[in-house]
Design a protein around this motif. Structure first.
Motif, mmCIF file in Angstrom:
data_model
loop_
_atom_site.group_PDB
_atom_site.id
_atom_site.type_symbol
_atom_site.label_atom_id
_atom_site.label_comp_id
_atom_site.label_asym_id
_atom_site.label_seq_id
_atom_site.Cartn_x
_atom_site.Cartn_y
_atom_site.Cartn_z
ATOM 1 N N LEU A 88 0.822 -1.204 0.000
ATOM 2 C CA LEU A 88 0.000 0.000 0.000
ATOM 3 C C LEU A 88 0.861 1.261 0.000
ATOM 4 C CD1 LEU A 88 -2.825 -0.989 2.527
ATOM 5 C CD2 LEU A 88 -2.982 -0.853 0.036
ATOM 6 N N ILE A 89 1.940 1.242 0.803
ATOM 7 C CA ILE A 89 2.830 2.402 0.858
ATOM 8 C C ILE A 89 3.541 2.601 -0.472
ATOM 9 C CG2 ILE A 89 4.913 3.334 1.953
ATOM 10 C CD1 ILE A 89 4.039 1.998 4.537
ATOM 11 N N LEU A 90 4.010 1.505 -1.080
ATOM 12 C CA LEU A 90 4.690 1.611 -2.372
ATOM 13 C C LEU A 90 3.735 2.082 -3.461
ATOM 14 C CD1 LEU A 90 6.943 -1.596 -2.386
ATOM 15 C CD2 LEU A 90 7.625 0.765 -1.939
ATOM 16 N N LEU A 91 2.491 1.592 -3.440
ATOM 17 C CA LEU A 91 1.503 2.037 -4.426
ATOM 18 C C LEU A 91 1.223 3.533 -4.288
ATOM 19 C CD1 LEU A 91 -1.079 -0.910 -4.395
ATOM 20 C CD2 LEU A 91 0.198 -0.083 -6.383
ATOM 21 N N ALA A 92 0.975 3.964 -3.042
ATOM 22 C CA ALA A 92 0.685 5.381 -2.813
ATOM 23 C C ALA A 92 1.886 6.245 -3.201
ATOM 24 C CB ALA A 92 0.314 5.609 -1.347
ATOM 25 N N GLY A 94 4.383 5.458 -5.280
ATOM 26 C CA GLY A 94 4.628 5.394 -6.719
ATOM 27 C C GLY A 94 3.674 6.276 -7.495
ATOM 28 N N ILE A 95 2.387 6.235 -7.125
ATOM 29 C CA ILE A 95 1.394 7.078 -7.809
ATOM 30 C C ILE A 95 1.698 8.553 -7.572
ATOM 31 C CG2 ILE A 95 -1.042 7.746 -7.828
ATOM 32 C CD1 ILE A 95 -1.704 4.802 -7.221
ATOM 33 N N LEU A 133 7.590 11.586 0.243
ATOM 34 C CA LEU A 133 8.481 10.707 -0.510
ATOM 35 C C LEU A 133 9.578 10.127 0.365
ATOM 36 C CD1 LEU A 133 8.599 9.715 -3.438
ATOM 37 C CD2 LEU A 133 6.906 11.473 -2.964
ATOM 38 N N ASP A 134 9.971 10.852 1.414
ATOM 39 C CA ASP A 134 10.966 10.311 2.345
ATOM 40 C C ASP A 134 10.471 9.001 2.956
ATOM 41 O OD1 ASP A 134 12.916 12.192 2.021
ATOM 42 O OD2 ASP A 134 12.345 13.402 3.761
ATOM 43 N N ILE A 135 9.190 8.959 3.267
ATOM 44 C CA ILE A 135 8.619 7.750 3.881
ATOM 45 C C ILE A 135 8.740 6.568 2.924
ATOM 46 C CG2 ILE A 135 6.483 6.697 4.711
ATOM 47 C CD1 ILE A 135 5.634 9.474 5.691
ATOM 48 N N ILE A 194 10.981 5.411 -11.937
ATOM 49 C CA ILE A 194 11.035 4.885 -10.566
ATOM 50 C C ILE A 194 9.637 4.801 -9.970
ATOM 51 C CG2 ILE A 194 11.863 5.379 -8.225
ATOM 52 C CD1 ILE A 194 14.330 6.672 -9.589
ATOM 53 N N GLY A 195 8.797 5.814 -10.241
ATOM 54 C CA GLY A 195 7.419 5.767 -9.761
ATOM 55 C C GLY A 195 6.668 4.574 -10.326
ATOM 56 N N ALA A 196 6.867 4.295 -11.617
ATOM 57 C CA ALA A 196 6.219 3.134 -12.241
ATOM 58 C C ALA A 196 6.718 1.836 -11.615
ATOM 59 C CB ALA A 196 6.491 3.131 -13.740
ATOM 60 N N SER A 197 8.013 1.783 -11.288
ATOM 61 C CA SER A 197 8.558 0.567 -10.672
ATOM 62 C C SER A 197 8.001 0.370 -9.264
ATOM 63 C CB SER A 197 10.086 0.632 -10.636
ATOM 64 O OG SER A 197 10.543 1.597 -9.709
ATOM 65 N N LEU A 198 7.773 1.482 -8.531
ATOM 66 C CA LEU A 198 7.189 1.373 -7.192
ATOM 67 C C LEU A 198 5.756 0.851 -7.267
ATOM 68 C CD1 LEU A 198 8.432 4.667 -5.468
ATOM 69 C CD2 LEU A 198 9.254 2.341 -5.073
ATOM 70 N N VAL A 199 5.003 1.334 -8.251
ATOM 71 C CA VAL A 199 3.638 0.837 -8.434
ATOM 72 C C VAL A 199 3.666 -0.644 -8.783
ATOM 73 C CG1 VAL A 199 1.574 0.992 -9.873
ATOM 74 C CG2 VAL A 199 2.715 3.079 -9.105
#
Length: 247
Positions: A88-92, A94-95, A133-135, A194-199
């Motif tokens: 959930l954190i990575l999705l939020a 990344g988006i 983004l730090d989180i 990087i955002g796409a990879s996090l999603v």
């Protein structure tokens, strides 16, 4: 404390330090781009506060290792995919990174509106976005550390040293990005990647870091060659102009 004299521990420390620096560069580029929206006298302060908060976040997460590990436990299932707190954190994150990077690209391309948009951004708004983004980056960093090293002291040492390096180099990196618009655009494109990879990670589609940082490193090398070529051409033109004026 016998682990201090263990060569394997030092190898793990250096490896983890390198990875933390690589992960930290992503965060630093984002902080540099955000701080560039502020007045010049506030940029250094924003970078320092942003990186300091990143360090504090990482140390707090390391102090709560059991909670971090627990984030990987499934919370619910969606279309056959187990979703954990980390997902959930990575999705939020990344988006958010995708939206913010695309917005920054749009603002950069809209040169006529750049000054207007920059004055509309407050210092607190920039710090708030940096904290969000730090989180995300801190969670990725700490999970990487937990997976590589067993000693908490080694994790803390690697995180602290990497953030000190980031603090020392923040001004130089931010200035370089600011002076070269093409580098800034390239950095924003990297943030989209990087955002796409996090999603993708949040949806349990693991993408090897090598597939991400390999093309990034290659693109940076090509851009450095382009900048070097432009510099040589500018120097040659200046020399020709000076020679013609002396004749």
């Amino acid at each position: 404390m016998e682990w201090i004299t263990d060569p394997a521990i030092w190898v793990a420390f250096l490896t983890l330090l390198l990875l933390e620096i690589v992960l930290g560069i992503d965060n630093l580029v984002f902080i540099s781009i955000l701080s560039d929206r502020l007045p010049p006298e506030q940029r250094k302060k924003a970078r320092t506060i942003g990186l300091s908060l990143a360090l504090i976040t990482r140390l707090l997460l390391l102090a709560a290792l059991s909670w971090v590990v627990g984030l990987t436990a499934p919370l619910f299932t969606v279309f056959g995919h187990e979703i954990s707190g980390r997902d959930l954190i990575l999705l939020a994150g990344g988006i958010f990174l995708l939206v913010k990077a695309v917005h920054e690209i749009h603002q950069t391309l809209e040169g006529a509106q750049e000054s207007k948009a920059r004055t509309a951004v407050s210092f607190r708004a920039v710090i708030f976005q940096i904290v969000l983004l730090d989180i995300v980056f801190s969670l990725d960093s700490v999970i990487t550390a937990v997976g590589m090293v067993d000693e908490l002291a080694v994790m803390i040492a690697a995180v602290v040293v990497s953030m000190v390096i980031m603090l020392v180099s923040a001004g130089a990196i931010a200035g370089f990005v600011q002076r070269h618009p093409t580098v800034k655009m390239l950095a924003l494109a990297f943030l989209v990647l990087i955002g796409a990879s996090l999603v993708a990670e949040g949806l349990d589609a693991h993408i090897s870091k090598g597939y991400i940082y390999g093309p990034i490193a290659f693109s940076i090398a090509v851009e450095m060659l382009n900048l070097r070529m432009s510099s040589l051409k500018a120097k040659a033109k200046a020399n020709q102009k000076q020679a013609s004026e002396t004749e």
